[in-house]
Design a protein around this motif. Structure first.
Motif, PDB file in Angstrom:
ATOM      1  N   GLN A  46     -22.089  -6.213  -6.129  1.00  0.00           N
ATOM      2  CA  GLN A  46     -20.816  -6.473  -5.459  1.00  0.00           C
ATOM      3  C   GLN A  46     -20.916  -6.434  -3.936  1.00  0.00           C
ATOM      4  N   THR A  47     -22.115  -6.328  -3.406  1.00  0.00           N
ATOM      5  CA  THR A  47     -22.281  -6.188  -1.958  1.00  0.00           C
ATOM      6  C   THR A  47     -21.681  -7.360  -1.185  1.00  0.00           C
ATOM      7  N   ILE A  48     -21.744  -8.553  -1.751  1.00  0.00           N
ATOM      8  CA  ILE A  48     -21.238  -9.747  -1.071  1.00  0.00           C
ATOM      9  C   ILE A  48     -19.732  -9.660  -0.828  1.00  0.00           C
ATOM     10  N   PHE A  49     -19.061  -8.796  -1.579  1.00  0.00           N
ATOM     11  CA  PHE A  49     -17.607  -8.699  -1.467  1.00  0.00           C
ATOM     12  C   PHE A  49     -17.157  -7.643  -0.464  1.00  0.00           C
ATOM     13  N   MET A  50     -18.087  -7.104   0.317  1.00  0.00           N
ATOM     14  CA  MET A  50     -17.706  -6.098   1.308  1.00  0.00           C
ATOM     15  C   MET A  50     -16.723  -6.659   2.330  1.00  0.00           C
TER      16      MET A  50
ATOM     17  N   PHE B 132       8.229   1.517  -1.438  1.00  0.00           N
ATOM     18  CA  PHE B 132       7.287   1.458  -2.562  1.00  0.00           C
ATOM     19  C   PHE B 132       6.122   0.535  -2.234  1.00  0.00           C
ATOM     20  N   SER B 133       6.430  -0.680  -1.774  1.00  0.00           N
ATOM     21  CA  SER B 133       5.362  -1.619  -1.417  1.00  0.00           C
ATOM     22  C   SER B 133       4.520  -1.079  -0.272  1.00  0.00           C
ATOM     23  N   TYR B 134       5.176  -0.413   0.677  1.00  0.00           N
ATOM     24  CA  TYR B 134       4.434   0.181   1.794  1.00  0.00           C
ATOM     25  C   TYR B 134       3.416   1.205   1.280  1.00  0.00           C
ATOM     26  N   THR B 135       3.853   2.057   0.376  1.00  0.00           N
ATOM     27  CA  THR B 135       2.969   3.097  -0.152  1.00  0.00           C
ATOM     28  C   THR B 135       1.817   2.498  -0.944  1.00  0.00           C
ATOM     29  N   VAL B 136       2.131   1.518  -1.797  1.00  0.00           N
ATOM     30  CA  VAL B 136       1.098   0.894  -2.628  1.00  0.00           C
ATOM     31  C   VAL B 136       0.080   0.145  -1.768  1.00  0.00           C
ATOM     32  N   LEU B 137       0.569  -0.675  -0.852  1.00  0.00           N
ATOM     33  CA  LEU B 137      -0.334  -1.461  -0.010  1.00  0.00           C
ATOM     34  C   LEU B 137      -1.201  -0.562   0.864  1.00  0.00           C
ATOM     35  N   SER B 138      -0.606   0.479   1.430  1.00  0.00           N
ATOM     36  CA  SER B 138      -1.378   1.401   2.271  1.00  0.00           C
ATOM     37  C   SER B 138      -2.442   2.120   1.450  1.00  0.00           C
ATOM     38  N   ALA B 139      -2.042   2.603   0.279  1.00  0.00           N
ATOM     39  CA  ALA B 139      -2.974   3.351  -0.564  1.00  0.00           C
ATOM     40  C   ALA B 139      -4.160   2.489  -0.974  1.00  0.00           C
ATOM     41  N   TYR B 140      -3.874   1.280  -1.444  1.00  0.00           N
ATOM     42  CA  TYR B 140      -4.973   0.439  -1.916  1.00  0.00           C
ATOM     43  C   TYR B 140      -5.752  -0.205  -0.773  1.00  0.00           C
ATOM     44  N   ALA B 141      -5.163  -0.273   0.395  1.00  0.00           N
ATOM     45  CA  ALA B 141      -5.940  -0.692   1.569  1.00  0.00           C
ATOM     46  C   ALA B 141      -7.051   0.315   1.831  1.00  0.00           C
ATOM     47  N   PHE B 142      -6.705   1.590   1.748  1.00  0.00           N
ATOM     48  CA  PHE B 142      -7.708   2.631   1.971  1.00  0.00           C
ATOM     49  C   PHE B 142      -8.688   2.725   0.803  1.00  0.00           C
ATOM     50  N   PHE B 143      -8.197   2.490  -0.417  1.00  0.00           N
ATOM     51  CA  PHE B 143      -9.102   2.517  -1.570  1.00  0.00           C
ATOM     52  C   PHE B 143     -10.136   1.406  -1.471  1.00  0.00           C
ATOM     53  N   TYR B 144      -9.659   0.186  -1.243  1.00  0.00           N
ATOM     54  CA  TYR B 144     -10.577  -0.945  -1.119  1.00  0.00           C
ATOM     55  C   TYR B 144     -11.540  -0.734   0.047  1.00  0.00           C
ATOM     56  N   GLY B 145     -10.992  -0.301   1.186  1.00  0.00           N
ATOM     57  CA  GLY B 145     -11.848  -0.068   2.347  1.00  0.00           C
ATOM     58  C   GLY B 145     -12.886   1.001   2.076  1.00  0.00           C
ATOM     59  N   GLY B 146     -12.455   2.080   1.429  1.00  0.00           N
ATOM     60  CA  GLY B 146     -13.384   3.159   1.109  1.00  0.00           C
ATOM     61  C   GLY B 146     -14.452   2.723   0.125  1.00  0.00           C
ATOM     62  N   TYR B 147     -14.051   1.934  -0.861  1.00  0.00           N
ATOM     63  CA  TYR B 147     -15.013   1.432  -1.849  1.00  0.00           C
ATOM     64  C   TYR B 147     -16.025   0.501  -1.188  1.00  0.00           C
ATOM     65  N   GLY B 148     -15.535  -0.300  -0.248  1.00  0.00           N
ATOM     66  CA  GLY B 148     -16.439  -1.195   0.470  1.00  0.00           C
ATOM     67  C   GLY B 148     -17.421  -0.435   1.341  1.00  0.00           C
TER      68      GLY B 148
END
Length: 210
Positions: free
Chosen positions: A24-28, A53-69
């Protein structure tokens, strides 16, 4: 939501080993920028609109995706800190994903008061995270061949979740600029009726105890 769906779809194809792609490295780029930074910026607009609600979800998954990357960036030496792809690394990654499954469960519960599309989106995402974590734990146990099965299942759920994300994008585009609407399956009124009914029953129960 577009960044969420696009990134999740990209990763899901690798999770299912589609066309022989597993790494999955190409998806960083998607993980750190499209989803990480893009969703964090979008979240601020949702807050300005009063959509917490959307603010919380988008913020949370922004950090999740960023952290996973970030985990997958070789230059940071995160994998090397564990001595490579060792059982400890796979267990740690499993914990990382599993705890996000716990966090996502709250979004799933909250979505019950919104619409059917969100319920299905967070439900499939929940199952994706659970099976993804399970795959990491199986890898940690040294069962390399068997780890592919839960990873494929996780990828399938992620694929469905990403399509639901695209459906949400279509809904909001239609709402803002297109001459037709796409239903989300509103559950707010049914949820409010259920809450009122539950409150009345609780009140009657308390009166009976007095």
């Amino acid at each position: 939501m577009g960044g969420f769906a696009t990134t999740l779809l990209s990763v899901s194809l690798a999770m299912m080993n589609f066309r022989g792609v597993y790494t999955q490295t190409i998806f960083m780029g998607d993980l750190c920028f499209v989803a990480g930074i893009g969703m964090l910026i979008s979240a601020q607009w949702e807050m300005a609109r009063g959509n917490t609600f959307s603010y919380t979800v988008l913020s949370a998954y922004a950090f999740f995706y960023g952290g996973y990357g970030v985990i997958m960036i070789p230059a940071l030496g995160i994998v090397d800190a564990y001595g490579g792809y060792t059982p400890e690394y796979h267990n740690a990654l499993g914990f990382f994903v599993l705890l996000w499954a716990v966090f996502n469960l709250f979004f799933l519960l909250a979505s019950c008061a919104l619409n059917i599309v969100y319920i299905l989106l967070f439900l499939t995402l929940e199952l994706c995270l659970i099976f993804d974590a399970a795959s990491s734990f199986v890898l940690a146990d040294g069962l390399i061949d068997k780890s592919a099965n839960p990873m494929t299942v996780a990828g399938a759920f992620a694929f469905v979740s990403s399509l639901l994300g695209y459906y949400s994008v279509l809904h909001y585009l239609c709402e803002d600029s297109l001459p037709f609407s796409v239903p989300m399956g509103d559950t707010s009124r049914a949820w409010k009726r259920w809450c009122k009914k539950t409150n009345r029953e609780d009140s009657k129960g308390q009166e009976g105890l007095v």
